[in-house]
Design an enzyme around this catalytic site. Structure first.
Site, PDB file in Angstrom:
ATOM      1  N   LYS A 186     -56.027  22.684  -4.123  1.00 55.92           N
ATOM      2  CA  LYS A 186     -56.136  22.200  -2.731  1.00 55.92           C
ATOM      3  C   LYS A 186     -54.739  21.748  -2.300  1.00 55.92           C
ATOM      4  CE  LYS A 186     -56.697  18.480  -0.513  1.00 55.92           C
ATOM      5  NZ  LYS A 186     -55.811  18.712   0.647  1.00 55.92           N
ATOM      6  N   GLU A 261     -49.139  12.448 -10.928  1.00 56.30           N
ATOM      7  CA  GLU A 261     -47.697  12.399 -10.622  1.00 56.30           C
ATOM      8  C   GLU A 261     -47.582  11.686  -9.273  1.00 56.30           C
ATOM      9  OE1 GLU A 261     -45.928  13.622 -13.011  1.00 56.30           O
ATOM     10  OE2 GLU A 261     -47.461  14.810 -14.003  1.00 56.30           O
ATOM     11  N   CYS A 295     -40.038  11.961  -3.797  1.00 54.51           N
ATOM     12  CA  CYS A 295     -40.672  10.850  -4.516  1.00 54.51           C
ATOM     13  C   CYS A 295     -39.700  10.067  -5.396  1.00 54.51           C
ATOM     14  CB  CYS A 295     -41.810  11.388  -5.363  1.00 54.51           C
ATOM     15  SG  CYS A 295     -41.312  12.787  -6.374  1.00 54.51           S
ATOM     16  N   GLU A 395     -42.376   2.263  -0.836  1.00 56.27           N
ATOM     17  CA  GLU A 395     -41.900   3.623  -0.610  1.00 56.27           C
ATOM     18  C   GLU A 395     -42.014   3.956   0.878  1.00 56.27           C
ATOM     19  OE1 GLU A 395     -44.410   6.767  -2.225  1.00 56.27           O
ATOM     20  OE2 GLU A 395     -42.628   7.921  -2.761  1.00 56.27           O
TER      21      GLU A 395
HETATM   22  P1  NAD Z   1     -51.321  11.590  -0.397  1.00 58.85           P
HETATM   23  O1  NAD Z   1     -51.657  10.856  -1.634  1.00 58.85           O
HETATM   24  O2  NAD Z   1     -51.715  11.014   0.904  1.00 58.85           O
HETATM   25  O3  NAD Z   1     -51.985  13.056  -0.426  1.00 58.85           O
HETATM   26  C1  NAD Z   1     -51.757  13.948  -1.488  1.00 58.85           C
HETATM   27  C2  NAD Z   1     -52.890  14.951  -1.554  1.00 58.85           C
HETATM   28  O4  NAD Z   1     -54.091  14.249  -1.856  1.00 58.85           O
HETATM   29  C3  NAD Z   1     -53.156  15.711  -0.260  1.00 58.85           C
HETATM   30  O5  NAD Z   1     -53.479  17.050  -0.576  1.00 58.85           O
HETATM   31  C4  NAD Z   1     -54.370  15.003   0.305  1.00 58.85           C
HETATM   32  O6  NAD Z   1     -55.164  15.832   1.128  1.00 58.85           O
HETATM   33  C5  NAD Z   1     -55.109  14.631  -0.963  1.00 58.85           C
HETATM   34  N1  NAD Z   1     -56.053  13.504  -0.844  1.00 58.85           N
HETATM   35  C6  NAD Z   1     -55.997  12.454   0.014  1.00 58.85           C
HETATM   36  N2  NAD Z   1     -57.068  11.636  -0.177  1.00 58.85           N
HETATM   37  C7  NAD Z   1     -57.796  12.177  -1.182  1.00 58.85           C
HETATM   38  C8  NAD Z   1     -59.001  11.797  -1.857  1.00 58.85           C
HETATM   39  N3  NAD Z   1     -59.679  10.703  -1.524  1.00 58.85           N
HETATM   40  N4  NAD Z   1     -59.450  12.583  -2.856  1.00 58.85           N
HETATM   41  C9  NAD Z   1     -58.764  13.704  -3.217  1.00 58.85           C
HETATM   42  N5  NAD Z   1     -57.637  14.120  -2.616  1.00 58.85           N
HETATM   43  C10 NAD Z   1     -57.139  13.356  -1.620  1.00 58.85           C
HETATM   44  O7  NAD Z   1     -49.763  11.877  -0.449  1.00 58.85           O
HETATM   45  P2  NAD Z   1     -48.845  12.626   0.604  1.00 58.85           P
HETATM   46  O8  NAD Z   1     -48.622  11.738   1.779  1.00 58.85           O
HETATM   47  O9  NAD Z   1     -49.356  14.015   0.824  1.00 58.85           O
HETATM   48  O10 NAD Z   1     -47.491  12.777  -0.248  1.00 58.85           O
HETATM   49  C11 NAD Z   1     -46.559  11.754  -0.408  1.00 58.85           C
HETATM   50  C12 NAD Z   1     -46.733  11.040  -1.742  1.00 58.85           C
HETATM   51  O11 NAD Z   1     -46.630  11.965  -2.822  1.00 58.85           O
HETATM   52  C13 NAD Z   1     -45.604  10.033  -1.970  1.00 58.85           C
HETATM   53  O12 NAD Z   1     -46.136   8.852  -2.525  1.00 58.85           O
HETATM   54  C14 NAD Z   1     -44.711  10.746  -2.980  1.00 58.85           C
HETATM   55  O13 NAD Z   1     -43.893   9.888  -3.723  1.00 58.85           O
HETATM   56  C15 NAD Z   1     -45.729  11.455  -3.819  1.00 58.85           C
HETATM   57  N6  NAD Z   1     -45.140  12.555  -4.596  1.00 58.85           N
HETATM   58  C16 NAD Z   1     -45.003  12.404  -5.962  1.00 58.85           C
HETATM   59  C17 NAD Z   1     -44.401  13.431  -6.717  1.00 58.85           C
HETATM   60  C18 NAD Z   1     -44.190  13.320  -8.219  1.00 58.85           C
HETATM   61  O14 NAD Z   1     -43.876  14.335  -8.840  1.00 58.85           O
HETATM   62  N7  NAD Z   1     -44.324  12.158  -8.833  1.00 58.85           N
HETATM   63  C19 NAD Z   1     -43.959  14.593  -6.071  1.00 58.85           C
HETATM   64  C20 NAD Z   1     -44.119  14.694  -4.705  1.00 58.85           C
HETATM   65  C21 NAD Z   1     -44.712  13.667  -3.968  1.00 58.85           C
END
Ligand code: NAD
Length: 493
Positions: A186, A261, A295, A395
């Site tokens: 997804k 992650e 991130c 963040e």
């Molecule tokens: P997010 O957590 O809002 O969403 C990530 C994904 O989770 C999306 O596909 C979203 O649709 C899905 N999601 C949201 N709610 C959900 C639920 N209840 N159940 C299942 N899936 C759900 O994050 P974002 O805003 O898309 O991305 C930014 C975040 O990602 C930042 O915190 C960033 O640091 C982190 N990030 C971490 C890494 C790493 O490798 N550690 C890499 C890239 C981004």
């Protein structure tokens, strides 16, 4: 001038974007669709189908049914397919770079030079690991003929964020596929384009139906359904700690192994023996890369008091000259933020930080770019003040850093370790003995020396504490994570 879209890209975007389930492109049975927005100008790029329980269930079933044959396919044949996919992505690199930049707002020069080729390298890396892995390991045990037999798990679920959709897809699913698992992905609802294009290329090079499945949709619906689906045998999530905890809870209840992650608030500790101009250049680059939506990047600059003012004034000079513009313009160094939501988030953080007493050494400006007025542009910002300020502790995920002073090594390390995040930090010094000592004491998955954002295949990358758990990515261990051990034993009479 923004460059023209390739013919393949225009053709791809002209059709409604569907789910890819069991080898077929399918729209949602309830007809639900959403718009994909171009962050460079706020216009609609494409329409994408949004999954309900029906599509998620169909995708999990397709992955489950395709699993036995894919797992039984010899590793070298799976690797051949992975290499063919890498070949095809190389051939279509221009299309993928445009799609990624169009969708994320990433400067096209970065998508071309880094994102797309780095993903290709990743596919080949995991294809080669699968070739050289040991799937049967004899055990030296008294009076028992025994071995560990390494087998894939089954259908694996993957949920990704929007900041590096293409590279994170590759880092996530390629080790799983190479090890013989099937996958349901997804992508973020904000940036589904490159994932669907990779899927199209995978189908063209002959990945069997059901081995790779993609469902588009929101997190709270499609994401939550995928996480809790009974046919999913392993989960991987990349995103925010808030959602990571929800995913971890669901997986915990179902006893499904889970890799998380998550976000970070990386620190850079800069000692007074560095080359100030070169270091300022690299720190500025760290917050403008992908418009600061990285991130692990350096967003807390902890600077020795002797060079604090000099380093910051150099960084301000560099940041003021950042070329901000639409993602597809070749002159653009930093594109827009990914969405209106993200623009509001960044501005809100800076406002709140200032209300709490932070001082903006470089004030962020929301920009209107001629011909691209609907885009989500903000200029870089630098704040300073107390270390308990919200902008220093949380963040922000935009082109913004927070500067602090230090006098001695211990206080700098204490500052780095004062947050619950633990993704990546860096230390900057000509004294490599000191740099290594500090690197060891900073609590995180990654400590970098005289650089920030250091990535290579073979270099494990993962988080500690609030930044993640479950193994990380990009290393031989990542590949091994997608194989479970089965003990086979025969007592000898
Ligand atoms: P997010 O957590 O809002 O969403 C990530 C994904 O989770 C999306 O596909 C979203 O649709 C899905 N999601 C949201 N709610 C959900 C639920 N209840 N159940 C299942 N899936 C759900 O994050 P974002 O805003 O898309 O991305 C930014 C975040 O990602 C930042 O915190 C960033 O640091 C982190 N990030 C971490 C890494 C790493 O490798 N550690 C890499 C890239 C981004």
């Amino acid at each position: 001038m923004a460059e023209k879209l390739n013919g393949n890209v225009t053709a791809f975007l002209n059709e409604p974007l569907a789910h890819y389930i069991g080898g077929k492109w399918l729209l949602s049975t309830d007809g639900a669709m959403d718009k994909v927005i171009n962050p460079s100008d706020g216009t609609v790029i494409a329409q994408v189908a949004m999954a309900s329980a029906h599509e998620v269930d169909a995708a999990a079933n397709a992955a489950h049914e395709a699993f036995p044959a894919w797992a039984a396919t010899p590793a070298n044949q799976r690797s051949v397919l992975l290499h063919r996919l890498a070949d095809s992505i190389e051939k279509h690199a221009g299309d993928l770079a445009q799609l990624e930049s169009l969708d994320v707002g990433k400067a096209i020069v970065n998508s071309e030079a880094f994102d797309i080729p780095f993903g290709v390298e990743g596919i080949r890396y995991f294809a080669d690991l699968a070739l050289h892995a040991h799937y049967d390991i004899p055990l030296a045990v008294k009076h028992i003929e025994a071995r560990i037999h390494r087998v894939p798990y089954g259908a694996c679920g993957f949920i990704f964020p929007w900041n590096f959709p293409y590279d994170l897809l590759i880092w996530g699913i390629m080790p799983a596929l190479a090890a013989g698992n099937t996958v349901v992905v997804k992508p973020s609802e904000v940036t589904p384009l490159s994932t669907l294009y990779v899927c199209k290329l995978a189908a063209e090079v002959g990945f069997p139906a059901g081995v790779i499945n993609v469902v588009n949709g929101t997190g709270s619906q499609a994401g939550a359904m995928l996480t809790g689906h009974p046919l999913i045998k392993r989960m991987s999530f990349t995103g925010s700690p808030t959602v990571g905890k929800i995913i971890g809870e669901t997986c915990g209840r179902n006893l499904v192994p889970c890799k998380l992650e998550l976000g970070g608030k990386g620190a850079a500790v800069i000692f007074d023996d560095v080359d100030i101009d070169a270091t300022a250049q690299q720190l500025a680059a760290a917050i403008t890369l992908n418009t600061g939506q990285v991130c692990c990047t350096a967003t807390r600059w902890i600077i020795h008091e002797r060079i604090h003012d000099q380093l910051l004034s150099k960084a301000v000079e560099i940041l003021k000259n950042t070329r901000i513009g639409p993602a597809l313009d070749r002159n653009t160094q930093m594109g827009p933020l990914v969405s209106k939501v993200q623009l509001e988030r960044v501005n809100r953080y800076v406002e709140n930080g200032k209300k709490q007493g932070a001082v903006a050494i470089l004030e962020p400006q929301t920009l209107r770019i001629s011909g691209h007025e609907g885009g989500y542009y903000v200029s870089p910002s630098l704040l300073t003040g107390s270390s308990d300020n919200v902008c220093c502790r949380e963040e922000i995920f935009g082109p913004s850093a927070y500067a602090l002073k230090f006098r001695d090594e211990d206080s700098a390390i204490k500052q780095v370790n004062s947050l619950s995040y633990g993704l990546a930090n860096s230390v900057w010094s000509r004294d490599l003995q000191r740099a290594n000592r500090v690197a060891e004491r900073m609590v995180a998955g990654n400590s970098w020396i005289n650089a920030h954002n250091v990535f290579a295949y073979g270099l494990p990358y993962g988080g500690a504490n609030l930044s993640g758990m479950g193994g990380g990515v990009n290393s031989p261990e990542t590949f091994q994570d997608y194989l479970r051990s089965q003990t086979i034993a025969r007592p000898l009479s």
